[in-house]
Design a protein around this motif. Structure first.
Motif: not given
Length: 163
Positions: A53-54, A56-58, A60-61, A63
């Motif tokens: 999840p970390r 993926d979050g990074a 997405e930031a 992207r």
């Protein structure tokens, strides 16, 4: 080699102790393998729960930045391709022509094939293709004429029966 009874007894005892130690080590290594397998499974589950999840979050930031960079790189590559295509095509054509002039048809065929596959050169029409195209057109005209003859309404074709 002749050994005394005492030495033979000591050697048998030593061999028995070594075998017991080896058996114990096999058991310990078996348990260590099981523990290692369980630790790997736990590490995988922890990674899925906390690390993924970390990441993926990074991602997405960043992207939008990655997408803009990718689009910019594609536009630049397209611009370079449009600018260099005439030069590459003419170089390939000159190479094929030079190879044909020095009587190296195999190399000329390979270069021409590469140019056609990559889209820089147009496929060369052979005499067989032109002949086949001509025969196809002639056949189509013949079929069309036969259909026209079959379906035309000409009164002169019908002959009245004589009584």
């Amino acid at each position: 080699m002749n050994l005394s009874r005492k030495r033979r007894r000591e050697l048998r005892k030593l061999r028995k102790n070594a075998q017991e130690l080896l058996d114990q080590q096999r058991v310990v290594l078996g348990h260590a393998g099981e523990v290692l397998g369980q630790a790997g499974g736990q590490a995988r589950r922890l990674s899925d729960e906390h690390l993924a999840p970390r990441i993926d979050g990074a991602l997405e930031a960043v992207r939008p930045t990655i997408d803009r960079g990718t689009a910019s790189a594609r536009r630049a590559a397209d611009a370079v391709r449009r600018a260099t295509t005439p030069f590459v095509a003419s170089a390939l054509a000159r190479t094929v022509q030079a190879l044909d002039e020095i009587d190296n048809p195999k190399a000329a065929k390979k270069v021409r094939g590469f140019g056609e596959r990559s889209g820089y050169l147009k496929p060369k029409r052979s005499a067989g293709g032109v002949v086949a195209l001509g025969l196809g057109i002639a056949a189509a005209v013949g079929v069309g004429y036969a259909l026209w003859q079959a379906f035309r309404t000409d009164d002169e074709l019908w002959v009245a029966p004589e009584n």
